[in-house]
Design a protein around this motif. Structure first.
Motif, PDB file in Angstrom:
ATOM      1  N   LEU A  96       0.822  -1.203   0.000  1.00  0.00           N
ATOM      2  CA  LEU A  96       0.000   0.000   0.000  1.00  0.00           C
ATOM      3  C   LEU A  96       0.860   1.258   0.000  1.00  0.00           C
ATOM      4  O   LEU A  96       0.495   2.272  -0.605  1.00  0.00           O
ATOM      5  CB  LEU A  96      -0.928   0.000   1.215  1.00  0.00           C
ATOM      6  N   THR A  97       1.995   1.216   0.693  1.00  0.00           N
ATOM      7  CA  THR A  97       2.907   2.359   0.677  1.00  0.00           C
ATOM      8  C   THR A  97       3.434   2.607  -0.733  1.00  0.00           C
ATOM      9  O   THR A  97       3.490   3.756  -1.199  1.00  0.00           O
ATOM     10  CB  THR A  97       4.072   2.123   1.647  1.00  0.00           C
ATOM     11  N   PHE A  98       3.807   1.534  -1.422  1.00  0.00           N
ATOM     12  CA  PHE A  98       4.258   1.660  -2.807  1.00  0.00           C
ATOM     13  C   PHE A  98       3.136   2.186  -3.689  1.00  0.00           C
ATOM     14  O   PHE A  98       3.322   3.130  -4.479  1.00  0.00           O
ATOM     15  CB  PHE A  98       4.738   0.308  -3.331  1.00  0.00           C
ATOM     16  N   TRP A  99       1.941   1.588  -3.583  1.00  0.00           N
ATOM     17  CA  TRP A  99       0.814   1.983  -4.429  1.00  0.00           C
ATOM     18  C   TRP A  99       0.439   3.440  -4.207  1.00  0.00           C
ATOM     19  O   TRP A  99       0.164   4.174  -5.168  1.00  0.00           O
ATOM     20  CB  TRP A  99      -0.388   1.084  -4.123  1.00  0.00           C
ATOM     21  N   LEU A 100       0.469   3.863  -2.947  1.00  0.00           N
ATOM     22  CA  LEU A 100       0.042   5.213  -2.606  1.00  0.00           C
ATOM     23  C   LEU A 100       0.919   6.265  -3.278  1.00  0.00           C
ATOM     24  O   LEU A 100       0.409   7.230  -3.869  1.00  0.00           O
ATOM     25  CB  LEU A 100       0.075   5.385  -1.081  1.00  0.00           C
ATOM     26  N   TYR A 101       2.247   6.079  -3.205  1.00  0.00           N
ATOM     27  CA  TYR A 101       3.157   7.115  -3.678  1.00  0.00           C
ATOM     28  C   TYR A 101       3.612   6.915  -5.124  1.00  0.00           C
ATOM     29  O   TYR A 101       3.958   7.886  -5.796  1.00  0.00           O
ATOM     30  CB  TYR A 101       4.383   7.187  -2.765  1.00  0.00           C
ATOM     31  N   GLN A 102       3.617   5.693  -5.618  1.00  0.00           N
ATOM     32  CA  GLN A 102       4.100   5.444  -6.973  1.00  0.00           C
ATOM     33  C   GLN A 102       2.980   5.317  -8.007  1.00  0.00           C
ATOM     34  O   GLN A 102       3.194   5.587  -9.183  1.00  0.00           O
ATOM     35  CB  GLN A 102       4.951   4.155  -6.995  1.00  0.00           C
ATOM     36  N   ALA A 104      -0.881   5.935  -7.099  1.00  0.00           N
ATOM     37  CA  ALA A 104      -2.018   6.832  -6.870  1.00  0.00           C
ATOM     38  C   ALA A 104      -1.629   8.305  -6.960  1.00  0.00           C
ATOM     39  O   ALA A 104      -2.270   9.079  -7.677  1.00  0.00           O
ATOM     40  CB  ALA A 104      -2.646   6.536  -5.511  1.00  0.00           C
ATOM     41  N   GLU A 105      -0.588   8.696  -6.267  1.00  0.00           N
ATOM     42  CA  GLU A 105      -0.248  10.122  -6.156  1.00  0.00           C
ATOM     43  C   GLU A 105      -0.037  10.820  -7.497  1.00  0.00           C
ATOM     44  O   GLU A 105      -0.539  11.936  -7.701  1.00  0.00           O
ATOM     45  CB  GLU A 105       0.983  10.310  -5.268  1.00  0.00           C
ATOM     46  N   PRO A 106       0.683  10.229  -8.453  1.00  0.00           N
ATOM     47  CA  PRO A 106       0.910  10.950  -9.715  1.00  0.00           C
ATOM     48  C   PRO A 106      -0.346  11.182 -10.547  1.00  0.00           C
ATOM     49  O   PRO A 106      -0.348  12.062 -11.406  1.00  0.00           O
ATOM     50  CB  PRO A 106       1.890  10.025 -10.470  1.00  0.00           C
ATOM     51  N   GLY A 107      -1.413  10.426 -10.310  1.00  0.00           N
ATOM     52  CA  GLY A 107      -2.563  10.509 -11.197  1.00  0.00           C
ATOM     53  C   GLY A 107      -3.832  11.069 -10.604  1.00  0.00           C
ATOM     54  O   GLY A 107      -4.873  11.055 -11.277  1.00  0.00           O
ATOM     55  N   ARG A 110      -4.528  16.503  -5.540  1.00  0.00           N
ATOM     56  CA  ARG A 110      -3.818  16.494  -4.259  1.00  0.00           C
ATOM     57  C   ARG A 110      -4.773  16.313  -3.086  1.00  0.00           C
ATOM     58  O   ARG A 110      -4.440  15.639  -2.107  1.00  0.00           O
ATOM     59  CB  ARG A 110      -3.039  17.802  -4.098  1.00  0.00           C
ATOM     60  N   THR A 111      -5.948  16.914  -3.174  1.00  0.00           N
ATOM     61  CA  THR A 111      -6.918  16.761  -2.089  1.00  0.00           C
ATOM     62  C   THR A 111      -7.385  15.313  -1.980  1.00  0.00           C
ATOM     63  O   THR A 111      -7.596  14.806  -0.873  1.00  0.00           O
ATOM     64  CB  THR A 111      -8.122  17.679  -2.319  1.00  0.00           C
ATOM     65  N   THR A 112      -7.558  14.652  -3.121  1.00  0.00           N
ATOM     66  CA  THR A 112      -7.949  13.241  -3.101  1.00  0.00           C
ATOM     67  C   THR A 112      -6.830  12.390  -2.517  1.00  0.00           C
ATOM     68  O   THR A 112      -7.081  11.472  -1.730  1.00  0.00           O
ATOM     69  CB  THR A 112      -8.281  12.757  -4.522  1.00  0.00           C
TER      70      THR A 112
END
Length: 440
Positions: A96-102, A104-107, A110-112
C-alpha cells in the motif's frame, strides 16, 4: 593400406592459428540462475530492491527449470518497474505504501491523495498492514472493518495521549484523571471509503503488478448504513440562520452556500471575476483547500462541478453589498491589504481558513437557536428547499452540479418521497367530497 596415416584436408580459411572456443558469458553477481534442489524443485536467487530502498537476496521456485525461469523473469520485470519485488514476503502495508506514492499520487488530485493517505496511514495499515499480501483473505478484511464500527478512533490514534502531553490543552476523554471514552466511531460512509481505497490498491496489484491472482476486497459486501444520510435545515431554521447572519461580516457567504448549494471550498474559492452581476450568473471553476499544510486554490474536482449557474436576484443584491463592504475594508487596511481577488476574505484580504468557517457557522447556529449542522449541510438544505418548492430533480441536479440525476435522487430520496406524499395528500379532497355525496 595398413599403417598408412590419413591427413586431414587443411581449411583454406584457416590462418594457421588454433581457434579458441568461445567461453559462456559469466553471470553478474546476484543476476540469478535456476538450479535443481534435492527435493526435485528448481530454485533461483536474485537481488531485488526492498520497500525501504535496500537490497535483498530472494528466492523463487518452480516445479521445472522453465517455470522457475519464468518466475525469475517476472521478478526482474518488477525490479525494472521500480516495484518492491519481495513478492514472497511483501506485506499489505509495504504494498500500500508503494501503491500510494508510486501509482495513486501521480494521477489524482492532491486533495484526493490526502484522503487516500489518511485512510492508509490511520486505518488500513494499523488494521491489516502486517498481513502478507498473498495471504490476505476476505474474512480478514471483513473482520477488520466490522471492528472499526466499535473502535474509538480518538483512543486508537492516540489523540488523548497527545492532549495529556500538551499542558495548554484541557484533558478530554481518556486523557482525564478518570478516563471517559468519547466513543469517536467511524461513520458508515467512512468505512465504505476505506474499502474503496483498499479495493483500488489491490486491483492494481492484480492488473498491473501481477502480485496476486484476485482482488479479495471485492468479495467483501458491507451492510452498514448511517442512521441519517442527509441533515438539512428546515424552512423555518434556514430563515432564522439568515436573520442572525445579517449581522455577520460574511453574511454573503452563508447566503451563497444556502441559495445555490456551493460546497465550502467552492464558496471560499469564488473569485469576483467568476461573478457576472449584470447577467446574474456565477461560474464555479475553483475551490480553496488546505493541502500539505498550505491553503491552495485548485480546480473543482469534476467536469460536472465546473459549470455556470444563475443567481437569484436577491442574492445579487447581497453580493453587491458585500463587495462595497470589502472595498471599505481594503481602504482601511491600506498597504497591509493582500490582493487575492477572492469574494470571501479575511479583513486583510487573505483567503479564509476552512476550519475557521466551521467554527463561525457553529456559533451562528447557536445564536440562531437551531440544530448544529455542518457548513456542507447548507448544500443539503438548498436541495431540500428546492424540492419542497416543487422543483424537479433534473433542475436540482444542474444547480448542485451532480454527475448524474441518479446521484441526486439517491441522495435525497427521503426528501423526494416526502414531497410526493404531500402532493398526493391533496387528492384526499376528491375522496372527501365523494364520501359526503354518498352519505347525503
Amino acid at each position: 593400406m595398413a599403417g598408412k596415416t590419413t591427413l586431414a584436408t587443411p581449411d583454406p580459411d584457416d590462418s594457421g592459428k588454433r581457434r579458441k572456443k568461445a567461453k559462456p558469458r559469466k553471470r553478474a553477481n546476484g543476476e540469478g540462475h535456476a538450479r535443481e534442489r534435492k527435493d526435485g524443485r528448481f530454485e533461483a536467487q536474485v537481488f531485488v530492491t526492498t520497500s525501504d530502498g535496500g537490497r535483498k537476496r530472494v528466492s523463487v521456485y518452480g516445479k521445472s527449470y522453465d517455470q522457475c525461469q519464468d518466475e525469475l523473469t517476472k521478478l526482474r520485470d518488477q525490479e525494472r518497474q521500480g516495484l518492491p519485488a519481495v513478492t514472497t514476503t511483501m506485506t499489505v502495508g509495504e504494498y500500500l505504501t508503494f501503491w500510494l506514492y508510486q501509482v495513486a499520487e501521480p494521477g489524482i488530485r492532491r486533495t484526493t491523495f490526502t484522503t487516500y493517505e489518511g485512510a492508509v496511514r490511520l486505518h488500513i495499515i494499523p488494521g491489516i498492514g502486517k498481513r502478507k499480501l498473498k495471504q490476505l483473505q476476505a474474512v480478514h478484511i471483513r473482520t477488520w472493518l466490522n471492528g472499526l464500527r466499535t473502535k474509538c478512533q480518538c483512543c486508537a490514534q492516540g489523540k488523548d495521549a497527545k492532549r495529556a502531553e500538551a499542558p495548554d490543552v484541557p484533558a478530554k476523554c481518556c486523557a482525564k484523571a478518570t478516563p471517559e471514552c468519547c466513543g469517536e466511531y467511524l461513520s458508515a460512509s467512512s468505512i465504505r471509503h476505506l474499502l474503496r481505497v483498499l479495493r483500488a490498491a489491490l486491483q492494481n496489484a492484480v492488473n498491473e503488478q501481477e502480485l496476486i491472482a484476485r482482488n479479495v476486497a471485492r468479495m467483501v459486501k458491507l451492510n452498514v448504513t448511517d442512521p441519517h444520510k442527509v441533515r438539512a435545515l428546515t424552512d423555518v431554521e434556514a430563515r432564522q440562520v439568515l436573520v442572525v447572519a445579517k449581522q455577520h461580516r460574511l453574511y454573503a457567504l452563508w447566503a451563497v452556500a444556502l441559495a445555490i448549494g456551493l460546497r465550502r471550498g467552492e464558496a471560499l474559492g469564488l473569485s469576483w471575476n467568476d461573478i457576472d452581476m449584470v447577467r446574474k450568473r456565477v461560474t464555479i471553476r475553483q475551490a480553496l483547500h488546505r493541502v500539505d499544510k498550505q491553503l491552495k486554490l485548485e480546480e473543482v474536482k469534476t467536469d460536472e462541478s465546473n459549470a455556470t449557474i444563475p443567481l437569484p436576484g436577491q442574492l445579487v443584491r447581497v453580493l453587491k453589498e458585500h463587495r462595497m463592504n470589502q472595498l471599505q475594508e481594503r481602504f482601511e487596511a491600506g498597504d497591509a491589504w493582500q490582493e487575492t481577488g477572492l469574494v470571501f476574505t479575511t479583513t486583510m484580504g487573505g483567503p479564509i481558513e476552512p476550519r475557521n468557517v466551521n467554527r463561525m457557522f457553529a456559533r451562528l447556529c447557536t445564536q440562531a437557536n437551531v440544530r448544529q449542522v455542518r457548513v456542507h449541510d447548507l448544500r443539503h438544505s438548498c436541495a431540500t428547499l428546492l424540492f419542497s418548492m416543487g422543483v424537479d430533480a433534473a433542475t436540482v441536479q444542474r444547480v448542485l452540479r451532480h454527475s448524474s440525476i441518479t446521484v441526486t435522487t439517491s441522495t435525497y430520496v427521503e426528501v423526494i418521497e416526502r414531497v410526493q406524499r404531500d402532493a398526493l395528500d391533496g387528492m384526499d379532497a376528491f375522496f372527501q367530497d365523494g364520501d359526503d355525496e354518498g352519505s347525503a
